[in-house]
Motif scaffolding. Structure first.
Motif, PDB file in Angstrom:
ATOM      1  N   TRP A 132       0.844  -1.193   0.000  1.00 53.23           N
ATOM      2  CA  TRP A 132       0.000   0.000   0.000  1.00 53.23           C
ATOM      3  C   TRP A 132       0.878   1.240   0.000  1.00 53.23           C
ATOM      4  O   TRP A 132       2.024   1.220   0.452  1.00 53.23           O
ATOM      5  N   LEU A 177      -7.734   3.782   6.652  1.00 53.03           N
ATOM      6  CA  LEU A 177      -9.079   3.838   6.080  1.00 53.03           C
ATOM      7  C   LEU A 177      -9.335   5.160   5.375  1.00 53.03           C
ATOM      8  O   LEU A 177     -10.298   5.283   4.616  1.00 53.03           O
ATOM      9  N   SER A 179      -7.387   6.227   3.161  1.00 54.72           N
ATOM     10  CA  SER A 179      -6.962   6.022   1.773  1.00 54.72           C
ATOM     11  C   SER A 179      -7.923   5.022   1.147  1.00 54.72           C
ATOM     12  O   SER A 179      -9.121   5.168   1.248  1.00 54.72           O
ATOM     13  N   TYR A 180      -7.418   3.978   0.512  1.00 53.52           N
ATOM     14  CA  TYR A 180      -8.315   3.024  -0.144  1.00 53.52           C
ATOM     15  C   TYR A 180      -8.294   1.659   0.535  1.00 53.52           C
ATOM     16  O   TYR A 180      -8.684   0.667  -0.040  1.00 53.52           O
ATOM     17  N   VAL A 181      -7.839   1.611   1.772  1.00 51.17           N
ATOM     18  CA  VAL A 181      -7.859   0.374   2.550  1.00 51.17           C
ATOM     19  C   VAL A 181      -9.274   0.143   3.073  1.00 51.17           C
ATOM     20  O   VAL A 181      -9.920   1.067   3.587  1.00 51.17           O
ATOM     21  N   GLU A 182      -9.756  -1.083   2.964  1.00 50.79           N
ATOM     22  CA  GLU A 182     -11.075  -1.447   3.480  1.00 50.79           C
ATOM     23  C   GLU A 182     -10.948  -2.015   4.895  1.00 50.79           C
ATOM     24  O   GLU A 182      -9.916  -2.576   5.252  1.00 50.79           O
ATOM     25  N   ASP A 185      -9.502  -5.397   5.407  1.00 48.67           N
ATOM     26  CA  ASP A 185      -8.089  -5.601   5.098  1.00 48.67           C
ATOM     27  C   ASP A 185      -7.213  -5.522   6.346  1.00 48.67           C
ATOM     28  O   ASP A 185      -6.017  -5.846   6.286  1.00 48.67           O
TER      29      ASP A 185
END
Length: 301
Positions: A132, A177, A179-182, A185
């Motif tokens: 990431w 979270l 950014s594009y982390v779910e 994850d």
């Protein structure tokens, strides 16, 4: 063929042993590092050939009794007793990326554990473990944040907690979270139930209840792309023991792409955490102007 878990086997042992004509050829026990010795002996007595599959470097059976005899008997497994049996070390794994595997292998497996070459050739495997980025910079594969301070006993949570490390964990989740982390994850692990409750409370106030926070014992067998490990009190006799070594191995090896370890000065006196920290800072962490984007700013600063 009969598939059964350990508890029903103990309860219905005679029926299982006598079924199929009472002449089983093979018995296979999975996750054998957590099967208590009496149950392991029962499994071994079932068939002409018995195979115990598991990792004796990870979690042992859970024995709540403090009685020395109970600990001596119930705390042992087939790996402790059948030491002369033929064995094979499966040195390839496909859960962890190279960086996390390197730390785990160096600390717990004498540098013998490697990434499975076949798995590493698959584009899907590589994509699932790709790094990431935050603020345009790559997150280190293994990061040690050493600002956690000391643990304390909490009456409110009825156990050991460390407020600073819980704060760091919550701040890390907020950054990730953002950014594009779910939420799926991320996995936060700690050995202590009180710290788990504290971190859950902090995340709840941030509106981030979907992130899983777990004790290490409940996480064996699971995995996530990003694992945040908070040992809370790695200087304690508990985490400096053989049990502690196995627990830290399980915590670190749940990570697929990134491992973040939150420590204080006392934690780094633990030989296993110290070994991971030295290796991480040597190979994977970045200093000065290239410091990790996950060195988050805490509320009080």
């Amino acid at each position: 063929m009969v598939a059964i878990t350990t508890n029903p086997l103990i309860l219905h042992f005679e029926s299982v042993a006598n079924s199929g004509g009472g002449s089983w050829r093979f018995a296979i026990a999975g996750e054998a590092s957590q099967i208590m010795l009496p149950a392991a002996l029962m499994v071994a007595s079932l068939a002409k050939c018995c195979t115990f599959a598991g990792d004796p470097q990870q979690l042992a059976p859970i024995v709540q009794s403090a009685d020395p005899l109970a600990q001596a008997v119930l705390g042992k497994t087939a790996f402790d007793v059948f030491k002369d049996a033929q064995s094979v070390f499966l040195n390839e794994q496909s859960r962890m990326c190279q960086g996390v595997c390197d730390i785990v292998s160096h600390t717990f497996y004498g540098d013998e554990l490697v990434v499975c070459p076949k798995a590493a050739r698959y584009p899907e495997w590589k994509l699932a473990r790709s790094p990431w980025f935050l603020d345009g910079r790559e997150i280190p594969r293994v990061l040690v944040d050493d600002r956690a301070g000391e643990s304390t006993w909490s009456k409110r949570y009825n156990g050991k907690i460390r407020y600073a490390s819980a704060e760091i964990a919550a701040a890390l989740v907020h950054e990730l979270l953002g950014s594009y982390v779910e939420p799926d994850d991320v996995l936060i692990l700690t050995p202590f139930r009180a710290q788990r409750a504290l971190i859950r409370s902090m995340l709840g106030r941030q509106g981030q209840r979907a992130v899983r926070v777990s004790t290490v014992h409940r996480a064996q067998g699971s995995e996530r792309k990003i694992v945040i490990f908070d040992p809370v009190d790695a200087g304690s006799p508990f985490l400096n023991s053989e049990t502690g070594r196995r627990l830290m191995n399980v915590a670190a090896s749940r990570a697929q792409a990134h491992l973040v370890i939150i420590v204080g000065e006392t934690d780094l006196r633990n030989p296993y955490l110290a070994k991971m920290a030295v290796r991480a800072r040597k190979l994977w962490d970045r200093k000065r102007d290239f410091a990790s984007p996950l060195r988050v700013r805490l509320p009080q600063t």
